[in-house]
Design an enzyme around this catalytic site. Structure first.
Site, short mmCIF file in Angstrom:
data_model
loop_
_atom_site.label_atom_id
_atom_site.label_comp_id
_atom_site.label_asym_id
_atom_site.label_seq_id
_atom_site.Cartn_x
_atom_site.Cartn_y
_atom_site.Cartn_z
N ASP A 141 -19.58 -7.09 14.01
CA ASP A 141 -18.60 -7.35 14.99
C ASP A 141 -19.20 -7.35 16.65
O ASP A 141 -18.55 -6.69 17.22
CB ASP A 141 -17.32 -6.32 14.76
CG ASP A 141 -16.18 -7.03 15.45
OD1 ASP A 141 -16.14 -8.06 15.95
OD2 ASP A 141 -15.16 -5.95 15.74
N CYS A 199 3.66 -15.96 -1.51
CA CYS A 199 4.02 -14.30 -0.74
C CYS A 199 3.87 -14.57 0.70
O CYS A 199 3.11 -15.54 1.13
CB CYS A 199 2.80 -13.68 -1.27
SG CYS A 199 2.95 -12.00 -0.24
N CYS A 202 3.43 -10.40 4.91
CA CYS A 202 2.74 -10.05 6.14
C CYS A 202 3.60 -10.78 7.18
O CYS A 202 3.70 -10.21 8.32
CB CYS A 202 1.15 -10.41 6.04
SG CYS A 202 0.91 -12.05 5.57
N CYS A 222 0.40 -10.06 19.30
CA CYS A 222 -0.37 -8.92 18.26
C CYS A 222 -0.41 -7.59 18.96
O CYS A 222 -0.96 -7.27 19.89
CB CYS A 222 -1.61 -9.39 17.77
SG CYS A 222 -2.41 -8.38 16.71
N CYS A 252 0.20 -5.38 8.43
CA CYS A 252 0.14 -6.86 7.71
C CYS A 252 -0.99 -6.40 6.53
O CYS A 252 -0.80 -7.29 5.52
CB CYS A 252 -0.36 -8.09 8.48
SG CYS A 252 -1.75 -7.76 9.17
N CYS A 256 0.64 -5.85 2.23
CA CYS A 256 -0.01 -6.73 1.26
C CYS A 256 -0.38 -6.35 -0.13
O CYS A 256 -0.85 -5.30 -0.34
CB CYS A 256 -1.54 -7.18 1.90
SG CYS A 256 -2.25 -8.41 0.70
#
Ligand code: SF4
Length: 358
Positions: A141, A199, A202, A222, A252, A256
């Site tokens: 990252d 599903c 989330c 967000c 989220c 899950c």
């Protein structure tokens, strides 16, 4: 070639020895993921994160970032905290919620150091064979790298509707890191099957409805974006929904179903620092700038900066139940604060005052 098959298998063994739970190898064709990135940027879903677009094709064409790259080693390191009480902390309005990934030592440092060790082992092997110049660069990252697309191609999981990588045996509580290399290693062709099915947990749980469609996250909505990346004003429409989340949001992931299979980390570096898994908002808010810098040394939390820290905790205090001590603390930070921070603190004071008269 046989020697590269042997090396690929050794890379996975060494990766495990160095603390990675899974390692995969893929090529550099990211065309499918490039299309998704382009439409995400065009929709404005990156908010003001200009770094997502400013590197042009470097993000989707690995050989432009490191010339000669033909393979990418993608590695996963789990970070779930054994004692995490995610839901309980979110319900305790006087406590601060910090995203699990940020509770311990800055993952960039941990992952890159381990990947560099892995590169050294590969280098030693290549040198011993006396065959080819080895070039490699490790990322976590830390550069324009399309890490989720790479991880999906390398067989580490599928990109879920919440836009995170999910693994059927490990959920999604993990970091990713990559090594770009010029070695023609055999690639892992068994891409994970997408198991999100029908599903929508989330999408339904997101407090700000930031997952605007399956596989589409609008950063402008967000909470993670606003508390970590946004350097300015957080829209009023987001503030109440932040609750006590002061750095990131895990909703989220928490919801899950695949995270039933997540296993807690054994990494000492990822153990919570400064009581970040159970700290009181008021205690953290009282930190001076120098205390903030000292206490967040080597932590991903530093990214938000002291202004962001006061802004985020100020909002969370505004969302807490009425308490004289909160109003006093908010007022005490007004003096010397930037206009941006002041505006949020005044919003929080007003919220507290409104609650005092109910
Ligand atoms: S919560 Fe459901 S839809 Fe969302 S990523 Fe997990 S499995 Fe996929």
């Amino acid at each position: 070639m046989e020697k590269y098959s042997e090396l690929a298998s050794l890379i996975k063994t060494w990766g495990n020895q160095l603390g990675f739970q899974q390692v995969g190898i893929t090529d550099t064709d990211l065309e499918e993921h490039e299309k998704h990135l382009s439409s995400w940027l065009l929709n404005g879903y990156a908010a003001d994160m200009e770094y997502m677009s400013k590197h042009g094709e470097k993000r989707t064409k690995p050989e432009m970032l490191l010339p000669g790259t033909i393979r990418i080693i993608s590695a996963r390191m789990d970070y779930l905290n054994r004692n995490a009480q995610t839901k309980k902390t979110l319900r305790s309005k006087s406590k601060a919620y910090v995203a699990q990934y940020a509770m311990g030592r800055d993952y960039h440092k941990v992952i890159r150091a381990r990947l560099n060790q892995l590169s050294l082992r590969i280098n030693d092997y290549i040198e011993a064979q006396g065959t080819q110049d080895f070039t490699a660069r490790a990322f976590s990252d830390s550069a324009p790298v399309l890490e989720k697309g790479i991880a999906e191609k390398a067989g580490l999981g599928w990109i879920g509707k919440n836009t995170l990588i999910l693994n059927e045996n490990a959920g999604s509580w993990f970091f990713l890191g990559e090594i770009y290399t010029n070695i023609p290693l055999p690639i892992d062709k068994d891409a994970a099957v997408n198991r999100c099915g029908t599903c929508t947990a989330c999408i339904d749980v997101c407090p700000t409805k930031a997952i605007v469609a399956p596989y589409q996250l609008d950063s402008r909505k967000c909470i993670s974006y606003h508390t970590i990346e946004n350097r300015g004003v957080i829209p009023v429409s987001i503030r109440e929904k932040m609750g006590n989340r002061i750095f990131g949001c895990d909703d989220c992931q928490t919801v899950c179903p695949w995270n039933r299979y997540a296993r807690p980390t054994e990494e000492l570096d990822f153990k919570p620092r400064n009581n970040f898994d159970a700290a009181l908002l008021l205690s953290l808010f009282k930190w001076t700038k120098s205390e903030f810098l000292k206490n967040t040394e080597g932590s991903a939390i530093r990214r938000t900066g002291y202004d962001g820290w006061l802004r985020n905790i100020g909002i969370a205090l505004g969302n807490a139940d009425y308490d004289d001590r909160i109003v006093e603390a908010l007022k005490s930070k007004l003096q010397g604060a930037s206009n941006m921070v002041k505006e949020h603190l005044n919003w929080a004071i007003n919220r507290q005052v409104e609650k005092s008269s109910i």
